[in-house]
Scaffold this motif. Structure first.
Motif, PDB file in Angstrom:
ATOM      1  N   VAL A 111      -3.532   5.683  -5.662  1.00 23.61           N
ATOM      2  CA  VAL A 111      -4.243   6.217  -4.454  1.00 23.61           C
ATOM      3  C   VAL A 111      -5.561   7.014  -4.772  1.00 23.61           C
ATOM      4  O   VAL A 111      -6.610   6.712  -4.382  1.00 23.61           O
ATOM      5  N   SER A 112      -5.485   7.946  -6.023  1.00 22.44           N
ATOM      6  CA  SER A 112      -6.539   8.436  -6.152  1.00 22.44           C
ATOM      7  C   SER A 112      -7.827   7.729  -6.789  1.00 22.44           C
ATOM      8  O   SER A 112      -8.862   8.072  -6.543  1.00 22.44           O
ATOM      9  N   LYS A 113      -7.442   6.821  -7.603  1.00 26.23           N
ATOM     10  CA  LYS A 113      -8.391   6.050  -8.339  1.00 26.23           C
ATOM     11  C   LYS A 113      -8.908   5.087  -7.077  1.00 26.23           C
ATOM     12  O   LYS A 113     -10.244   4.817  -7.245  1.00 26.23           O
ATOM     13  N   LEU A 114      -8.103   4.605  -6.115  1.00 22.10           N
ATOM     14  CA  LEU A 114      -8.889   3.681  -5.182  1.00 22.10           C
ATOM     15  C   LEU A 114      -9.633   4.640  -4.386  1.00 22.10           C
ATOM     16  O   LEU A 114     -10.934   4.155  -3.813  1.00 22.10           O
ATOM     17  N   LYS A 115      -9.397   6.036  -3.895  1.00 25.40           N
ATOM     18  CA  LYS A 115     -10.341   6.845  -3.044  1.00 25.40           C
ATOM     19  C   LYS A 115     -11.513   6.944  -4.064  1.00 25.40           C
ATOM     20  O   LYS A 115     -12.601   7.092  -3.238  1.00 25.40           O
ATOM     21  N   LEU A 118       0.876  -1.396  -0.015  1.00 29.76           N
ATOM     22  CA  LEU A 118       0.148  -0.207   0.015  1.00 29.76           C
ATOM     23  C   LEU A 118       0.992   1.361  -0.081  1.00 29.76           C
ATOM     24  O   LEU A 118       0.393   2.434  -0.613  1.00 29.76           O
ATOM     25  N   LEU A 119       2.034   0.983   0.535  1.00 33.69           N
ATOM     26  CA  LEU A 119       2.983   2.167   0.853  1.00 33.69           C
ATOM     27  C   LEU A 119       3.516   2.596  -0.370  1.00 33.69           C
ATOM     28  O   LEU A 119       4.236   3.540  -0.815  1.00 33.69           O
ATOM     29  N   SER A 120       3.662   1.537  -1.669  1.00 30.81           N
ATOM     30  CA  SER A 120       4.396   1.713  -2.837  1.00 30.81           C
ATOM     31  C   SER A 120       3.220   2.243  -3.938  1.00 30.81           C
ATOM     32  O   SER A 120       3.808   2.239  -4.975  1.00 30.81           O
ATOM     33  N   MET A 121       2.198   2.315  -3.613  1.00 30.59           N
ATOM     34  CA  MET A 121       1.179   2.552  -4.590  1.00 30.59           C
ATOM     35  C   MET A 121       1.584   4.214  -5.056  1.00 30.59           C
ATOM     36  O   MET A 121       1.684   4.996  -4.342  1.00 30.59           O
ATOM     37  N   SER A 122       1.401   4.263  -6.383  1.00 31.13           N
ATOM     38  CA  SER A 122       1.478   5.858  -7.001  1.00 31.13           C
ATOM     39  C   SER A 122       0.469   6.751  -6.680  1.00 31.13           C
ATOM     40  O   SER A 122      -0.712   6.554  -6.187  1.00 31.13           O
ATOM     41  N   LYS A 123       0.501   7.830  -6.770  1.00 30.41           N
ATOM     42  CA  LYS A 123      -0.422   8.623  -6.511  1.00 30.41           C
ATOM     43  C   LYS A 123      -1.725   8.660  -7.492  1.00 30.41           C
ATOM     44  O   LYS A 123      -3.113   8.701  -6.878  1.00 30.41           O
ATOM     45  N   ASN A 124      -1.545   8.135  -8.542  1.00 31.85           N
ATOM     46  CA  ASN A 124      -2.735   7.910  -9.519  1.00 31.85           C
ATOM     47  C   ASN A 124      -3.550   6.652  -8.839  1.00 31.85           C
ATOM     48  O   ASN A 124      -4.767   6.756  -8.820  1.00 31.85           O
ATOM     49  N   LYS A 146     -11.151   8.942   3.276  1.00 28.43           N
ATOM     50  CA  LYS A 146     -10.746   8.516   4.603  1.00 28.43           C
ATOM     51  C   LYS A 146     -10.207   7.236   4.869  1.00 28.43           C
ATOM     52  O   LYS A 146      -9.495   6.850   5.671  1.00 28.43           O
ATOM     53  N   ILE A 147     -10.983   6.202   4.293  1.00 30.43           N
ATOM     54  CA  ILE A 147     -10.823   4.923   4.363  1.00 30.43           C
ATOM     55  C   ILE A 147      -9.313   4.595   3.989  1.00 30.43           C
ATOM     56  O   ILE A 147      -8.504   3.673   4.565  1.00 30.43           O
ATOM     57  N   VAL A 148      -9.275   5.122   2.660  1.00 34.07           N
ATOM     58  CA  VAL A 148      -7.647   4.738   2.082  1.00 34.07           C
ATOM     59  C   VAL A 148      -6.496   5.353   3.059  1.00 34.07           C
ATOM     60  O   VAL A 148      -5.564   4.624   3.245  1.00 34.07           O
ATOM     61  N   GLU A 149      -6.911   6.584   3.568  1.00 32.01           N
ATOM     62  CA  GLU A 149      -5.783   7.438   4.393  1.00 32.01           C
ATOM     63  C   GLU A 149      -5.602   6.573   5.622  1.00 32.01           C
ATOM     64  O   GLU A 149      -4.372   6.468   6.224  1.00 32.01           O
TER      65      GLU A 149
END
Length: 841
Positions: A794-798, A786-792, A806-809
């Motif tokens: 993370v945004s997609k997951l959110k 999870l810590l290696s995910m790209s910003k894109n 909130k859940i992702v963070e």
């Protein structure tokens, strides 16, 4: 407030108690039955309190707890025993609110996963189910030594075949404690209250007084005929019969419409889940049309509850529930999830839902009163027949009528259906309104209960000799009701079976104990020769009336299994014979499983080891899952008549796995039900959607979750028994270790409902199998990734449905915290040497 405050002050209660009762619960005076019960309770006497629902039994229990643990014996503890988890949580919340003003701690023990079992007994007040109390005693039989008061709520459920025996054993133990805690038993009206009070050495307090009147009536052809009024007034007046408006084809709708007209709520009890759902659907549709036609604003809040149910629905039953609630009606049964039940109960209490259609289990569960109760069905399917409900059970349902804070009168009606409705109404009135309530009858003589508790009392209860065992069981309510002669043969037979199964062993004879002659022998000179000859026959007893029994289907008799039956003749055991639990027997007892379940699991796991060593037959996840469904502790699904066909999907599934079974039921119907159960669990851990499982197997989400809990517990027990079993004398340890790991993996998969590749992800808080599969589809297989995910990414997951920023963070912070805690080596306090300890290099 003055009356309550004066009473509490005279009994040296802290001032905070009176203030809390007045300000938080609105209690300013005591009801007549409460006044009668308080004197013996405040003196520390045991009491059996049989008074109607809403007459203040719970307050009496709470005051007894405070009197004993704070006023009379400071520093001691209280135990509050309840039969159901939902009721336990209700009492826990009450006591938590009250104890917060007194600086004492309350704990809850209901056997849920994640529960702090070690911390429960450290609290000042322990609220627990009878099974949890029994389990705690088995692992620490001295923890009751500091208990000064025990509350036994819903005490009439001693009569229940599943819960009654454990409650009876617990109460027998408590009666024999040297510290003699006060016992306060709270019960509905029963037929033999005097006998129960005598057994408990308790003061009996009985009353029919209610805070509001309760009108009992029958309903036939829409005519409501009052039959009895339970009133504060000694000369209650019966109202004349009246006729409801509405279609005769739908009496439930006529009752609901009449109830809404008086701004009340309606509880309808029906016999089956299918009936509950069907009735709720019909009433919801009618109420919705009625509201639209009359331009009424009655359903806005109900629609909010329905929308919340639907947004969280994972099954077609959940969709249906959301729809019917939007129409102001709900159904309530064991197939619902805990989330659904909670929303329904809250919605009904908050008067958002107008009618609740429930199966009889609700009557013994949470406190959900309504202005009016309609008992629609007085029969249910039981043991292959439609049988009338007991009077005690129907009275419990009817007792739900009347809300003291809203109603002047509660109304409890019984519906007469079919032909000759008015004649049937008279019969229903005679039986259920004016008839006598049944006696409470001990169910401890049932073989599953007897073998379960007999092993426990030898392994963890301090009983050693046959005489001690007999004395203990004679002191139960069963023994006091029927005498030790009636129990003797059953106990001897079960002791022999436990020895044969290597759960206990005989360790000699205590020479100080004479082999006392059976009391029946004293009567030989008065018994005819034919009876003397019959006395030696199996199953013939020359004692008091035989113990109550009932027809059993499926598991009951251990000796019904040919391989478990040691002989055709019960061996008479010397009174001085001493017994000791084996290591396996002790583990079976603390695992809290039926010894017959343990026997089946041990036999199956031994077969699994032999199969692996020889390499000739398979040991599979399905075979291991099926094994636990074979036990009497697992509640297997029913095989429908269509499943019995050789071409049915269940029969074909059974044939597909034919060589994988480690044990198999003799009756094909039982076997197919167990295959169906194993298939359900297999589909769950293979990540099938709940809707698919529901459609294919006809099982509700609540039933699936219940079987998940049972199977994970029994798989854990299988692993523990496999590890401790000494039948292989230390050989094949590698195979045993392999099987233990497979059982662990299987248990984790069933608990999480996923394939093995997701187990690391579902260990994260807030990640279930659906979210874990989403992460896996994005290439995240380990929490650290999870810590290696790209910003894109993370945004997609959110942005995905069911996620959100909130859940992702929170997940990312959780993983960071986990890594920091595991990478940073902190000094351990348990590595610090004790004074005088030798330092090792």
């Amino acid at each position: 407030m003055e009356e309550v405050a004066t009473m509490l002050k005279s009994n040296n209660f802290p001032e905070e108690v009176a203030k809390f009762l007045h300000s938080e619960w609105g209690i300013s005076h005591l009801f007549p039955p409460q006044k009668e019960a308080l004197k013996p309770l405040m003196e520390g006497q045991n009491a059996l309190i049989c008074i109607p629902t809403a007459s203040g039994k719970s307050l009496l229990a709470y005051l007894s707890i405070i009197k004993q643990t704070i006023v009379m014996k400071p520093g001691t503890q209280a135990v509050y025993i309840v039969p159901l988890k939902a009721l336990a949580r209700e009492k826990y919340e009450d006591l938590k609110a009250l104890s917060g003003k007194l600086g004492i701690r309350v704990s809850l023990g209901v056997g849920d996963a994640g529960e702090d079992g070690r911390g429960i007994h450290r609290a000042d007040i322990m609220v627990c189910t009878s099974e949890k109390l029994d389990s705690m005693i088995r692992t620490n039989n001295s923890f009751l030594s500091n208990v000064s008061v025990v509350i036994a709520d819903e005490f009439h459920l001693l009569n229940d075949v599943s819960r009654g025996p454990t409650l009876e054993i617990n109460m027998t133990r408590i009666l024999q404690l040297p510290n003699k805690p006060q016992i306060v038993a709270l019960s509905a009206t029963v037929g033999n209250a005097e006998a129960l009070a005598s057994w408990l050495n308790a003061k009996l307090v009985e009353s029919n007084w209610r805070p509001i009147d309760l009108e009992y009536a029958t309903l036939a052809q829409l005519e409501v005929e009052p039959r009895l009024v339970q009133s504060q007034n000694n000369n209650p007046h019966l109202k004349p019969p009246r006729t409801l408006s509405g279609p005769k084809s739908s009496p439930s709708w006529a009752v609901l419409k009449d109830t809404i007209a008086s701004n009340g709520q309606l509880l309808i009890f029906v016999g089956t889940r299918k009936s509950a759902q069907s009735e709720a659907k019909k009433l919801s549709e009618r109420l919705n049309k009625f509201v639209i036609k009359e331009d009424l604003n009655l359903l806005d809040e109900a629609k909010e509850v329905g929308a919340k149910i639907k947004s969280n629905a994972t099954s077609s039953m959940g969709d249906e529930l959301g729809n019917v609630i939007s129409g102001g009606v709900a159904f309530h049964h064991a197939g619902l999830t805990s989330f659904q039940r909670k929303l329904i109960e809250e919605g009904f209490r908050q008067r958002k839902i107008w009618a609740l259609i429930a199966t009889p289990t609700l009557a013994a569960g949470v406190n959900l009163p309504a202005q009016r109760v309609l008992v629609r069905d007085v029969k249910r399917w039981d043991g292959g027949f439609m049988r009338p409900l007991p009077v005690m059970e129907v009275r419990q349902m009817m007792g739900r009528a009347g809300r003291p804070q809203y109603d002047k009168t509660g109304e409890a009606w019984i519906l007469a259906k079919g032909n000759d409705q008015f004649e049937l109404a008279d019969d229903l009135s005679a039986r259920y309104i004016h008839g006598d309530v049944e006696d409470v009858v001990s169910k401890l003589s049932h073989e599953p209960a007897l073998r379960f508790h007999l092993l426990s009392m030898i392994a963890n209860g301090g009983l050693e000799t046959r005489k001690e065992i007999g004395s203990f069981f004679f002191s139960t309510f069963l023994g006091q009701s029927y005498g030790d002669i009636a129990l003797k043969e059953q106990i001897d037979e079960m002791l022999n079976w436990l020895v044969d199964q290597r759960f206990i062993r005989s360790i000699g004879i205590d020479k100080k104990i004479d082999n006392e002659t059976d009391l029946v022998e004293d009567w030989d000179d008065e018994i005819p020769e034919w009876a003397l000859a019959a006395k030696s026959s199996v199953g013939v007893s020359l004692s008091k009336p035989t113990l109550p029994t009932e027809a059993k289907f499926g598991f009951s008799k251990a000796n019904a299994y040919r391989e478990l039956n040691h002989s055709n003749q019960t061996h008479v055991i010397h009174q001085g014979t001493k017994y000791k639990a084996t290591d396996i027997g002790s583990r079976v007892s603390t695992l809290y499983i039926d010894p017959l379940s343990a026997s089946i699991l041990l036999k199956g796991m031994r077969r699994a080891v032999r199969r692996r060593v020889r390499g000739t037959e398979p040991v599979t996840a399905f075979g291991l899952t099926h094994l636990v469904t074979r036990t009497p502790d697992f509640f297997a699904m029913w095989a429908k008549s269509s499943d019995l066909s050789p071409d049915s999907e269940v029969s074909l599934k059974s044939s597909l796995h034919y060589d994988e079974y480690l044990d198999k039921a003799v009756l094909e119907e039982n076997h197919l039900g167990q295959v169906k159960s194993a298939w359900c669990l297999e589909m769950w851990m293979e990540e099938f959607d709940l809707r698919v499982i529901e459609k294919k197997l006809g099982v509700s989400p609540g039933d699936i979750y219940y079987r998940i809990d049972l199977s994970t517990w029994l798989l854990f027990a299988s692993r523990e028994l496999l590890r401790i079993d000494d039948v292989f004398a230390g050989h094949h340890q590698h195979t045993i270790d392999e099987l233990s790991k497979e059982l662990d993996l299987l248990r984790q998969r069933i608990r999480s409902g996923c394939k093995a590749d997701l187990l690391d992800l579902v260990s994260l808080k807030g990640v279930g199998r659906a979210r874990a599969r989403t992460l896996a589809s994005m290439g995240v297989r380990q929490p650290s990734q999870l810590l290696s995910m790209s910003k894109n990414q993370v945004s997609k997951l959110k942005s995905l449905r069911g996620w959100g920023p909130k859940i992702v963070e929170n997940l990312i912070e959780q993983v960071k915290s986990y890594k920091v805690n595991h990478l940073t080596e902190r000094p351990r306090s348990d590595d610090e040497p004790l004074p005088g300890e030798e330092h090792l290099s």
